[in-house]
Design a protein around this motif. Structure first.
Motif, PDB file in Angstrom:
ATOM      1  N   LEU A 118     -44.863  48.430 -27.326  1.00  0.00           N
ATOM      2  CA  LEU A 118     -45.969  47.931 -28.141  1.00  0.00           C
ATOM      3  C   LEU A 118     -46.751  46.932 -27.309  1.00  0.00           C
ATOM      4  CD1 LEU A 118     -44.272  47.279 -31.611  1.00  0.00           C
ATOM      5  CD2 LEU A 118     -45.662  49.234 -30.913  1.00  0.00           C
ATOM      6  N   MET A 119     -48.048  47.132 -27.248  1.00  0.00           N
ATOM      7  CA  MET A 119     -48.915  46.192 -26.538  1.00  0.00           C
ATOM      8  C   MET A 119     -49.073  44.946 -27.391  1.00  0.00           C
ATOM      9  SD  MET A 119     -49.763  47.527 -23.669  1.00  0.00           S
ATOM     10  CE  MET A 119     -50.957  46.305 -23.218  1.00  0.00           C
ATOM     11  N   ALA A 120     -48.950  43.806 -26.765  1.00  0.00           N
ATOM     12  CA  ALA A 120     -49.173  42.544 -27.478  1.00  0.00           C
ATOM     13  C   ALA A 120     -50.629  42.460 -27.892  1.00  0.00           C
ATOM     14  CB  ALA A 120     -48.811  41.371 -26.570  1.00  0.00           C
ATOM     15  N   ASP A 121     -50.876  41.798 -29.004  1.00  0.00           N
ATOM     16  CA  ASP A 121     -52.237  41.534 -29.444  1.00  0.00           C
ATOM     17  C   ASP A 121     -52.981  40.870 -28.283  1.00  0.00           C
ATOM     18  OD1 ASP A 121     -54.232  39.413 -30.597  1.00  0.00           O
ATOM     19  OD2 ASP A 121     -53.938  40.873 -32.214  1.00  0.00           O
ATOM     20  N   VAL A 122     -54.224  41.244 -28.082  1.00  0.00           N
ATOM     21  CA  VAL A 122     -55.003  40.750 -26.949  1.00  0.00           C
ATOM     22  C   VAL A 122     -55.008  39.222 -26.884  1.00  0.00           C
ATOM     23  CG1 VAL A 122     -57.331  40.650 -25.949  1.00  0.00           C
ATOM     24  CG2 VAL A 122     -56.453  42.800 -26.840  1.00  0.00           C
ATOM     25  N   ALA A 123     -55.143  38.570 -28.022  1.00  0.00           N
ATOM     26  CA  ALA A 123     -55.189  37.107 -28.044  1.00  0.00           C
ATOM     27  C   ALA A 123     -53.846  36.488 -27.674  1.00  0.00           C
ATOM     28  CB  ALA A 123     -55.610  36.626 -29.430  1.00  0.00           C
ATOM     29  N   LEU A 124     -52.763  37.260 -27.764  1.00  0.00           N
ATOM     30  CA  LEU A 124     -51.424  36.734 -27.515  1.00  0.00           C
ATOM     31  C   LEU A 124     -50.847  37.166 -26.171  1.00  0.00           C
ATOM     32  CD1 LEU A 124     -50.008  37.420 -31.095  1.00  0.00           C
ATOM     33  CD2 LEU A 124     -50.970  35.280 -30.215  1.00  0.00           C
ATOM     34  N   GLN A 125     -51.552  38.012 -25.443  1.00  0.00           N
ATOM     35  CA  GLN A 125     -51.016  38.574 -24.206  1.00  0.00           C
ATOM     36  C   GLN A 125     -50.603  37.556 -23.153  1.00  0.00           C
ATOM     37  OE1 GLN A 125     -53.584  41.719 -22.827  1.00  0.00           O
ATOM     38  NE2 GLN A 125     -52.981  43.069 -24.493  1.00  0.00           N
ATOM     39  N   PRO A 126     -51.295  36.431 -22.994  1.00  0.00           N
ATOM     40  CA  PRO A 126     -50.871  35.507 -21.940  1.00  0.00           C
ATOM     41  C   PRO A 126     -49.617  34.711 -22.270  1.00  0.00           C
ATOM     42  CG  PRO A 126     -53.101  34.982 -22.734  1.00  0.00           C
ATOM     43  CD  PRO A 126     -52.558  36.058 -23.597  1.00  0.00           C
ATOM     44  N   ILE A 127     -49.174  34.734 -23.520  1.00  0.00           N
ATOM     45  CA  ILE A 127     -48.072  33.860 -23.944  1.00  0.00           C
ATOM     46  C   ILE A 127     -46.741  34.352 -23.387  1.00  0.00           C
ATOM     47  CG2 ILE A 127     -46.822  32.891 -25.907  1.00  0.00           C
ATOM     48  CD1 ILE A 127     -49.368  33.291 -27.571  1.00  0.00           C
ATOM     49  N   ALA A 128     -46.013  33.436 -22.759  1.00  0.00           N
ATOM     50  CA  ALA A 128     -44.668  33.699 -22.258  1.00  0.00           C
ATOM     51  C   ALA A 128     -43.819  32.470 -22.551  1.00  0.00           C
ATOM     52  CB  ALA A 128     -44.695  33.974 -20.757  1.00  0.00           C
TER      53      ALA A 128
END
Length: 166
Positions: A118-128
């Motif tokens: 599942l691709m992360a929501d675009v707004a959440l992609q940088p979160i690690a």
């Protein structure tokens, strides 16, 4: 009954994790969130603390979600849970390369369990989680990456550990 497993260290659980959990829970009858230990990731919280955090944060999701600790091969854990699906979240191309290799290895171990990305929501992609911890250790704001209660727990832990950069 279709059971899925979403494994991770969740140290701490982020909004990105929550997005994947909520979306994965709609794809299966029951989602098992597997909380594991990865010593190379230098955990800030114990497995028990992370499990409690995940249970609290997922309690508002209207779905059958079970949080279970594990310290074994993922495919063995999935088999014990009766899972037919492993859910993995992807943030970037680098994630895909690693996850693609893992999925291939896992399929060699147990071809009865499929891996779904599942691709992360675009707004959440940088979160690690690693970056959340690093920002917190230097006194930076993490409220855009985790829930308020998780931010409070991280801040309390950082205070106990002693913040860097001072």
């Amino acid at each position: 009954m279709r059971i899925g497993v979403y494994p991770g260290t969740f140290d701490p659980i982020t909004l990105g994790h929550m997005d994947i959990i909520a979306r994965a829970a709609r794809l299966v009858d029951r989602l098992v969130v597997g909380v594991t230990t990865n010593a190379s990731k230098s955990p800030m919280f114990s497995v028990e603390e992370r499990m409690a955090m995940v249970e609290r944060e997922t309690a508002t999701i209207d779905a059958a979600i079970k949080v279970v600790a594990f310290d074994s091969l993922l495919m063995d854990f999935a088999e014990r849970q009766g899972a037919s699906v492993i859910v993995r979240g992807l943030r970037a191309v680098a994630d895909f390369e690693y996850e693609y290799q893992m999925a291939g290895m896992n399929q060699q171990i147990n071809d009865r369990v499929e891996t779904v990305f599942l691709m992360a929501d675009v707004a959440l992609q940088p979160i690690a989680s690693k970056l959340v911890k690093e920002i917190a250790m230097y006194g930076g704001p993490i409220g855009r990456f985790v829930t308020a209660s998780v931010a409070d727990e991280v801040a309390a832990r950082v205070e106990r550990l002693g913040r860097r950069g001072e």
